[in-house]
Design a protein around this motif. Structure first.
Motif, mmCIF file in Angstrom:
data_model
loop_
_atom_site.group_PDB
_atom_site.id
_atom_site.type_symbol
_atom_site.label_atom_id
_atom_site.label_comp_id
_atom_site.label_asym_id
_atom_site.label_seq_id
_atom_site.Cartn_x
_atom_site.Cartn_y
_atom_site.Cartn_z
ATOM 1 N N ASN A 59 0.709 -1.006 0.282
ATOM 2 C CA ASN A 59 0.126 0.197 -0.074
ATOM 3 C C ASN A 59 0.420 0.931 0.359
ATOM 4 O O ASN A 59 1.125 2.075 1.229
ATOM 5 N N VAL A 60 1.209 1.774 -0.948
ATOM 6 C CA VAL A 60 2.251 3.156 -1.168
ATOM 7 C C VAL A 60 1.824 4.543 -0.848
ATOM 8 O O VAL A 60 2.969 5.021 -0.026
ATOM 9 N N PRO A 61 0.655 4.913 -0.252
ATOM 10 C CA PRO A 61 0.117 5.855 -0.295
ATOM 11 C C PRO A 61 0.059 5.685 1.780
ATOM 12 O O PRO A 61 0.850 6.871 2.230
ATOM 13 N N ALA A 62 0.144 3.888 2.127
ATOM 14 C CA ALA A 62 -0.033 4.127 3.122
ATOM 15 C C ALA A 62 2.443 4.852 3.760
ATOM 16 O O ALA A 62 2.571 5.001 4.845
ATOM 17 N N TYR A 63 2.210 4.561 2.986
ATOM 18 C CA TYR A 63 4.426 4.522 3.435
ATOM 19 C C TYR A 63 4.328 5.938 2.891
ATOM 20 O O TYR A 63 5.123 6.484 3.950
#
Length: 232
Positions: free
Chosen positions: A152-156
Motif C-alpha cells: 500500500n504505497v499511500p500508507a508508506y
C-alpha cells in the motif's frame, strides 16, 4: 471518435454498462479527465442507477481538483452500494481532500465497525489522524495497515512523513519494489519514489537519495506533460 462511438452505443443500448465502462476505462488510461467527465456525465444521466457511472464522474472531478464535486458524485455511489467498505474508504479519502473531517470520520467509523483491521480502513484512519494532529495514533494505524498489506504505497508516504523517512528493513525493501513496479499507477510510483528518496536520506545515503528524488521528479514531469499540465 470516442464521443461518436459513445453516441452510437447509447442509441443501441443506453443501459448496457459494458460499453460506457470500456470507454471510461480508455479515458482513464489516456488520463483524459475532461473526456472522462463528459462520458460519465452522459452515462449517469441515462443510467442513474449505475454506481460505476457515478464513480467515474467522481474520478473525473477528483483528478481535476474538484473535490467537493467529486464527493457529491461519490455520495451517489454510497447510496447505491450501502455499507461497502471499499466505497466508504474512498469516500472518506475524498472528504479528507475537501477538508470535511467530520464526514470522513463518520464514514471510517462505519467502515471500521464493518471490517475491523481492514488495511484500507487503517490507512485512511492514519491519514485522518494526521489531519487531526493525532500523530501517535496515525503511526500505529499505518504500521498495522502495512503489516497486513505491504504494497500500500499511500500508507508508506504518510508513514515516511511522520517518521522523517525512517522505515524498518521490510518496509524499506517493499518501498523499493513499489518504485520498480511498472504495473502500479503513475501517481503511486511517483509518490513511492519521493518516499524512497526520504528513506535513503534518513539512512545517510545522500547521493542515492538525490537520484531517487530526481527520478521521481522526472516521472512526475512525464505524467504532467501527458495531461497537459504546465508549471511556470
Amino acid at each position: 471518435p470516442i464521443s461518436r462511438a459513445y453516441d452510437r452505443m447509447l442509441q443501441l443500448d443506453p443501459r448496457n454498462p459494458a460499453g460506457p465502462a470500456k470507454i471510461c476505462t480508455a479515458m482513464i488510461a489516456a488520463r483524459d479527465w475532461g473526456g472522462l467527465a463528459d462520458i460519465s456525465r452522459a452515462w449517469s444521466t441515462v443510467a442513474p442507477e449505475s454506481p460505476d457511472a457515478w464513480r467515474s464522474r467522481a474520478r473525473a472531478a477528483w483528478e481535476q481538483g474538484l473535490f467537493r464535486e467529486s464527493l457529491a458524485h461519490y455520495e451517489r455511489v454510497l447510496a447505491l452500494r450501502p455499507g461497502n467498505v471499499a466505497e466508504l474508504c474512498t469516500a472518506a479519502r475524498i472528504c479528507l481532500q475537501s477538508q470535511d473531517f467530520v464526514r470522513a470520520e463518520a464514514l471510517l467509523d462505519e467502515a471500521r465497525a464493518r471490517a475491523p483491521g481492514h488495511p484500507e480502513v487503517l490507512a485512511a484512519l492514519g491519514m485522518l489522524r494526521i489531519c487531526q494532529g493525532r500523530f501517535d495514533e496515525a503511526e500505529s494505524d499505518l504500521v498495522e495497515s502495512l503489516a497486513i498489506a505491504p504494497g500500500n504505497v499511500p500508507a508508506y508516504t504518510l508513514l515516511g512523513r511522520l517518521r522523517g523517512g525512517r522505515f524498518d528493513e521490510a518496509q524499506y525493501w517493499s518501498l523499493r519494489q513499489a518504485v520498480a513496479n511498472a504495473a502500479l499507477p503513475p501517481e503511486w510510483r511517483i509518490a513511492a519514489g519521493f518516499a524512497l528518496g526520504d528513506a535513503l536520506h534518513a539512512r545517510g545515503e545522500y547521493a542515492a537519495a538525490f537520484t531517487a528524488w530526481r527520478d521521481a521528479n522526472a516521472r512526475a514531469r512525464e505524467r504532467n506533460a501527458a495531461e497537459g499540465i504546465r508549471y511556470q
